[in-house]
Design a protein around this motif. Structure first.
Motif, PDB file in Angstrom:
ATOM      1  N   ASN A  30      85.504  68.346 144.445  1.00 30.43           N
ATOM      2  CA  ASN A  30      86.895  68.170 144.027  1.00 30.43           C
ATOM      3  C   ASN A  30      86.805  68.873 142.650  1.00 30.43           C
ATOM      4  O   ASN A  30      86.089  69.010 141.856  1.00 30.43           O
ATOM      5  N   SER A  37      92.926  64.568 138.863  1.00 35.05           N
ATOM      6  CA  SER A  37      92.658  65.572 139.900  1.00 35.05           C
ATOM      7  C   SER A  37      93.612  66.597 139.670  1.00 35.05           C
ATOM      8  O   SER A  37      94.898  66.575 139.211  1.00 35.05           O
ATOM      9  N   TYR A  39      95.723  69.070 142.003  1.00 30.48           N
ATOM     10  CA  TYR A  39      96.439  69.509 143.287  1.00 30.48           C
ATOM     11  C   TYR A  39      96.679  71.002 143.548  1.00 30.48           C
ATOM     12  O   TYR A  39      97.493  71.416 142.588  1.00 30.48           O
ATOM     13  N   ASN A  40      96.365  71.475 144.709  1.00 28.34           N
ATOM     14  CA  ASN A  40      96.579  72.805 145.081  1.00 28.34           C
ATOM     15  C   ASN A  40      96.204  73.923 144.349  1.00 28.34           C
ATOM     16  O   ASN A  40      96.740  75.129 144.334  1.00 28.34           O
ATOM     17  N   THR A  54      93.104  72.668 147.146  1.00 23.17           N
ATOM     18  CA  THR A  54      92.562  71.499 146.941  1.00 23.17           C
ATOM     19  C   THR A  54      93.608  70.555 147.364  1.00 23.17           C
ATOM     20  O   THR A  54      94.892  70.927 147.421  1.00 23.17           O
ATOM     21  N   ASN A  55      93.244  69.584 147.930  1.00 26.87           N
ATOM     22  CA  ASN A  55      94.505  68.384 148.620  1.00 26.87           C
ATOM     23  C   ASN A  55      95.069  67.569 147.491  1.00 26.87           C
ATOM     24  O   ASN A  55      94.722  67.951 146.054  1.00 26.87           O
ATOM     25  N   GLU A  56      95.946  66.781 147.666  1.00 28.45           N
ATOM     26  CA  GLU A  56      96.678  65.961 146.471  1.00 28.45           C
ATOM     27  C   GLU A  56      95.394  65.042 145.725  1.00 28.45           C
ATOM     28  O   GLU A  56      95.859  64.607 144.752  1.00 28.45           O
ATOM     29  N   ASN A  57      94.230  64.809 146.189  1.00 29.07           N
ATOM     30  CA  ASN A  57      93.336  64.208 145.516  1.00 29.07           C
ATOM     31  C   ASN A  57      92.221  65.080 144.861  1.00 29.07           C
ATOM     32  O   ASN A  57      91.155  64.648 144.073  1.00 29.07           O
TER      33      ASN A  57
END
Length: 267
Positions: A30, A37, A39-40, A54-57
């Motif tokens: 991550n 975090s 995101y994107n 990367t995802n929303e986390n």
């Protein structure tokens, strides 16, 4: 012999690709900054040219092998390159950090000016470029008011925009004389007045119909009837031109009288 060599290279290539693919594993990680975090963020394996986001986390997974180079980038952050090591693999989740970039703006030179900071004064001192339009080009009828159908018909009946003038060069349009004598001008003036009234009625309906129905409790089917009733009041014209607050108070007052005059419909 040539066939044997070709077969050898084909087999060797397949084995090489298979070995290469066998060494590739999923790398889980991550991406974070100092707050949380990211995101994107864009993650690309520079060795295999494969990428992901990367995802929303802030999490991602990507196929890689030892010594591959992963580039992680995002707008406003300094890009970072990670060299994949053996301890990056497995079900463990790696954490890679991005650092925000500070952008320095180029030096801005402020020219001297005579502005005071007050719009009313400064607007007079601002130089503007000449506009190109019908008026500046001196085209016929430039800047003149756009006439409604009723106004245009009345103007034509009166002999044009200048029906007659007074003075030494007194000219009277023949159309004006004929239409005046026949009563056509009087009729057209009434039509113009009706057209003007309809514009005002529709404007009140468009702007105040919700208040008329919901607050003054006039039925939807009676909106036009109620507005035309309001226009019959001698103070309507004065109120219409006096501002929104006065119009609202006027409509509210007239609504009570209107409902009393129509008791059968408003019990």
């Amino acid at each position: 012999m040539k066939k044997q060599l070709l077969l050898f290279f084909l087999v060797f290539g397949v084995i090489t690709i298979s070995v290469s693919q066998e060494h590739q594993k999923f790398l889980y990680a991550n991406v974070k900054d100092n707050i949380g975090s990211v995101y994107n963020a864009h993650v690309i394996n520079l060795t295999t040219k494969q990428g992901t986001f990367t995802n929303e986390n802030g999490e991602f997974r990507i196929l890689a092998k030892k010594n591959d180079s992963l580039k992680i980038s995002f707008v406003g952050y300094k890009s970072t390159i990670i060299i994949v090591a053996s301890n990056h693999f497995g079900m463990q989740k790696n954490t890679f950090k991005l650092v925000k970039t500070t952008y320095e703006l180029s030096e801005v030179n402020i020219k001297k000016h005579n502005l005071s900071g007050f719009l009313s004064t400064d607007s007079k001192n601002i130089k503007t470029t000449n506009q190109i339009n019908a008026t500046t080009l001196n085209l016929p009828y430039a800047g003149s008011k756009q006439l409604t159908p009723a106004e245009r018909t009345l103007q034509t009946a009166m002999g044009g925009s200048n029906a007659f003038t007074f003075g030494l060069l007194n000219k009277i349009s023949l159309d004006y004389i004929v239409n005046k004598a026949s009563g056509r001008i009087k009729k057209l003036k009434k039509l113009k007045a009706i057209e003007t009234l309809e514009v005002k009625v529709n404007k009140i309906k468009n702007n105040y119909s919700s208040a008329i129905v919901q607050e003054y409790h006039i039925k939807k089917s009676d909106i036009y009837k109620f507005i035309y009733y309001c226009t019959s009041d001698e103070k309507f014209e004065e109120t219409y031109n006096s501002g929104e607050i006065n119009i609202i108070l006027f409509l509210k007052k007239k609504a009570e009288v209107f409902k009393k005059l129509n008791l059968n419909d408003y019990k």
